[in-house]
Design a protein around this motif. Structure first.
Motif, PDB file in Angstrom:
ATOM      1  N   THR A 116      35.434  34.984  36.347  1.00  0.00           N
ATOM      2  CA  THR A 116      35.388  35.982  37.422  1.00  0.00           C
ATOM      3  C   THR A 116      34.555  35.502  38.609  1.00  0.00           C
ATOM      4  N   TYR A 117      33.447  34.794  38.349  1.00  0.00           N
ATOM      5  CA  TYR A 117      32.669  34.233  39.448  1.00  0.00           C
ATOM      6  C   TYR A 117      33.498  33.222  40.229  1.00  0.00           C
ATOM      7  N   LYS A 120      36.266  34.832  42.335  1.00  0.00           N
ATOM      8  CA  LYS A 120      35.750  35.587  43.488  1.00  0.00           C
ATOM      9  C   LYS A 120      35.151  34.678  44.557  1.00  0.00           C
ATOM     10  N   TYR A 121      34.315  33.710  44.136  1.00  0.00           N
ATOM     11  CA  TYR A 121      33.557  32.919  45.101  1.00  0.00           C
ATOM     12  C   TYR A 121      34.092  31.499  45.309  1.00  0.00           C
TER      13      TYR A 121
END
Length: 365
Positions: A116-117, A120-121
């Motif tokens: 998820t990190y 997203k980034y």
């Protein structure tokens, strides 16, 4: 990455990563004139500190805190008094082993924030998880030590009430035993120690992990804190607890059990006491009704999932989309919930301190 701050009047911003040179926090909105010692903060950090038993990660961090701003020393040399300006605190990392994570630099650990990190980034800190690591919570505990001083007479205590499928016997509840040197689990039930120890030894030797259930009790909370609808005290307590790494559920008072009982059983009946103050005959609501504190103990519980970094191979994918089997090396808690007790206490203390200051600013009482 935004959203590193929580609270309204008592605001806490945390910074730093698991394998960076240091981490810390800035506490803004603390009133002037609050007195505390460095030992008050260090004692709380020592309770959360890793490496204190075979049942937690063996990372060796002294977690020595430095207060950099927002205070003035008193004549005794030990006591500090807040000035009302931002309180900045720093904790150095001294025992990082980033090389332990080299094999998973491009792999996503199942159950972890890796995917998820990244999605997203467009990047992630594979060295211990960076900001998603439980290492970040040391700063929260430091802030919570200050928050405990804001509300006069408030006492916030926590205990571990279950590990995996093993529960404590509530008939044996002893607050004094929670902090005993012979108690590595923060359990209030002395008889549960050998049961938890045998159970966790098996989990640890199998290269696995298990979750836990934590209960926080705040006593001395004045009636009237909180507000209906969008500023409920239990709403903010739940939000603070859910923000802790690996927490997947929160309940206040009876919580989910309230859905299984009748209204007669669930209602907290009242009578007038001889001192002219109401007496509640039970506390199923956990000290909060309509989002506002009743003056009874505030009770919250939260569920911590099993540690995602485990030695048992798990199926996953890597950044290129290839199928892989992931096995995480390094030093990890077989039950991260054990060290979550002082973290939960800190987050509840911060929520109540924030509402105390909001109430004082709104009502003048």
């Amino acid at each position: 990455m935004s959203h590193n701050t929580f609270g309204h009047l008592f605001r806490v911003t945390t910074w730093g990563e698991s394998h960076g040179p240091a981490l810390g926090c800035v506490v803004d909105g603390c009133p002037p004139g609050i007195r505390f010692t460095l030992k008050d903060i260090q004692d709380e950090l020592d309770r959360r500190r890793p490496g204190q038993s075979r049942f937690v990660t063996q990372r060796r961090e002294p977690d020595e805190v430095r207060v950099l701003s927002g205070v003035l020393p008193e004549e005794d040399g030990a006591t500090m008094v807040t000035t009302g300006t931002p309180i900045s605190m720093l904790i150095e990392n001294v025992d990082q082993r980033s090389k332990d994570y080299g094999d998973i630099a491009r792999q996503y650990r199942p159950g972890h924030a890796d995917y998820t990190y990244d999605v997203k980034y467009g990047l992630r800190d594979h060295r211990g998880g960076g900001r998603s690591s439980a290492r970040e919570t040391a700063a929260r505990v430091a802030a919570g030590a200050i928050a405990r001083k804001v509300v006069p007479g408030m006492v916030v205590r926590g205990a571990l009430v279950a590990i995996g499928e093993k529960d404590i016997d509530r008939a044996n509840w002893d607050w004094d035993f929670v902090g005993d040197a012979e108690n590595p689990f923060f359990t209030p039930d002395r008889a549960s120690v050998p049961i938890f120890a045998e159970y966790l030894d098996g989990i640890r030797k199998a290269g696995s992990s298990v979750g836990a259930l934590i209960e926080i009790v705040a006593e001395g909370v004045p009636a009237g804190l909180g507000a209906p609808i969008y500023a409920k005290l239990d709403q903010d307590i739940a939000s603070n607890l859910m923000s802790i790494n690996a927490v997947k559920g929160v309940e206040i008072g009876n919580g989910f059990e309230a859905a299984r009982i009748t209204g007669e059983r669930n209602a907290d009946e009242m009578r007038m006491g001889n001192d002219g103050k109401p007496i509640f005959l039970s506390n199923h609501a956990g000290g909060i009704l309509g989002g506002i504190s009743t003056g009874q103990p505030v009770i919250a519980r939260f569920a911590v999932k099993p540690t995602s970094s485990i030695l048992t191979p798990r199926r996953s994918i890597d950044r290129s989309g290839s199928n892989v089997d992931v096995m995480t090396k390094g030093r990890h808690d077989p039950c991260v919930g054990i060290r979550a007790v002082p973290i939960g206490e800190a987050m509840v203390a911060c929520a109540i301190a924030d509402h105390y200051l909001r109430h004082r600013g709104q009502s003048g009482r």
